[in-house]
Design an enzyme around this catalytic site. Structure first.
Site, PDB file in Angstrom:
ATOM      1  N   ASP A   1       0.770  -1.247   0.000  1.00  0.00           N
ATOM      2  CA  ASP A   1       0.000   0.000   0.000  1.00  0.00           C
ATOM      3  C   ASP A   1       0.803   1.300   0.000  1.00  0.00           C
ATOM      4  O   ASP A   1       0.217   2.360  -0.158  1.00  0.00           O
ATOM      5  CB  ASP A   1      -0.963  -0.005   1.202  1.00  0.00           C
ATOM      6  CG  ASP A   1      -2.093   1.007   1.042  1.00  0.00           C
ATOM      7  OD1 ASP A   1      -2.481   1.285  -0.106  1.00  0.00           O
ATOM      8  OD2 ASP A   1      -2.581   1.519   2.057  1.00  0.00           O
TER       9      ASP A   1
ATOM     10  N   CYS B   1     -14.270   5.729   6.407  1.00  0.00           N
ATOM     11  CA  CYS B   1     -15.700   5.442   6.290  1.00  0.00           C
ATOM     12  C   CYS B   1     -15.845   4.004   5.831  1.00  0.00           C
ATOM     13  O   CYS B   1     -15.171   3.575   4.899  1.00  0.00           O
ATOM     14  CB  CYS B   1     -16.349   6.394   5.291  1.00  0.00           C
ATOM     15  SG  CYS B   1     -18.120   6.089   5.006  1.00  0.00           S
TER      16      CYS B   1
END
Length: 343
Positions: free
Chosen positions: A132, A239
């Protein structure tokens, strides 16, 4: 004797990975073209690092020309509780599931390195490991390697583990037998698109980061645009809505492979009043070992002020008021907005 690919899979499972697959280093050229179009449209927002190294990200060979194969791996972090359960609790902040435990970058990379050491010992190959932080398209590569497909929210989905997956990849000079690419199993379902609070999923598989609450709370340095503030609710870091709503999660069992992904008690439902009282030292102490630490105190306080303004709780005024004169103009502006919302 088992094939090298089967041996790699077996070793990966021993290390706690939930899925492992293989693809050629040039298997995602079409995805690379879509990435360039996405960046050209400005959908990456202020994430300049995506644009600066876009050609390296577009294909493994762009980053490492010697790469011949990609080993794609996934580790589950499926939560035991519904991430949406705190939606109506205005006095607490909601932190994305992935960030409630230890920093996944470090945990997954440690496992990737262990697998890499074993593979080098077995074959003497050259390789590179990524989690990542490098210009790597983990999701398209994982789909090409057959361990899942990209859902309409753009995240990777697996029929056994849902979409609660940390991804890592290994580029290698080995010529590994590629797996068949994963088939898409979303059908006509649009649950993730419908669930997005800000309408950031502008088309199946396309997210405009500039409207995404994860981007707004983590990547955006300046003031959060007013049109998204109410929709943020009490979300203060990331979220989970588009992930949590996915029907495929009904097949996912709570992650047990790595205890480090279990949520830290203080991060499950932190009280906004306590977060708003943090100075820089207290922030760094509270979020030590967490991916949240990288956004620093001011961005967290900015996010908490927006959540306080959405709380409709008059008791929040005494916790918001001290930030009206904050030296950071972004924090001070968020405090003024919150005070206006609280009346």
């Amino acid at each position: 004797m088992a094939s090298l690919e089967d041996q790699i899979r077996e070793e990966a499972m021993k290390l706690g990975f939930a899925a492992c697959g293989f693809c050629a280093a040039d298997a995602t050229e079409e995805a690379g073209e879509r990435l360039l179009d996405w960046i050209d449209a400005g959908h990456h927002g202020e994430m300049g690092w995506m644009e600066e190294r876009k050609h390296q990200r577009a294909t493994p060979k762009g980053l490492w020309p010697e790469a011949k194969s990609v080993i794609a791996l996934a580790m589950s972090y499926a939560p035991a509780e519904d991430p949406m359960r705190l939606e109506d609790h205005g006095d607490v902040g909601r932190i994305s599931v992935y960030a409630q435990g230890a920093d996944y970058h470090k945990v997954v990379k440690q496992k990737l390195k262990a697998l890499a050491r074993w593979l080098v010992g077995e074959t003497g190959c050259e390789l590179k490991v990524f989690v990542d932080t490098a210009p790597v398209m983990e999701k398209p590569l994982s789909a090409a390697a057959g361990i899942g497909w990209q859902g309409k929210h753009s995240n990777l989905l697996n029929r056994s583990h849902g979409n609660w997956l940390f991804l890592g990849v290994i580029y290698t000079t080995l010529n590994l037998q590629p797996d068949a690419p994963a088939r898409e199993h979303c059908g006509s379902c649009t649950a993730c698109i419908d669930a997005c609070p800000t309408g950031a999923i502008i088309a199946p598989g396309q997210v405009d980061a500039r409207a995404c609450i994860s981007y707004l709370t983590i990547e955006l340095h300046g003031p959060i645009p007013h049109q998204y503030r109410e929709a943020m609710g009490n979300r203060i870091y990331g979220c989970d809505d588009c992930l949590a709503i996915c029907p495929w999660n009904s097949f996912a069992e709570a992650a047990q492979a790595n205890a480090k992904f279990l949520p830290r008690e203080e991060l499950v439902a932190p009280r906004l009043a306590e977060l708003l009282a943090l100075d820089d030292a207290a922030f760094r102490a509270m979020f030590s070992g967490s991916p949240i630490k990288r956004i620093a105190r001011n961005r967290m306080v900015r996010n908490c002020l927006i959540a306080a303004g959405n709380s409709k709780d008059g008791a929040m005024v005494e916790h918001v008021a001290p930030h009206l004169d904050d030296p950071d103009p972004v924090v001070a502006e968020a405090a003024r907005w919150a005070m206006e919302r609280l009346g």
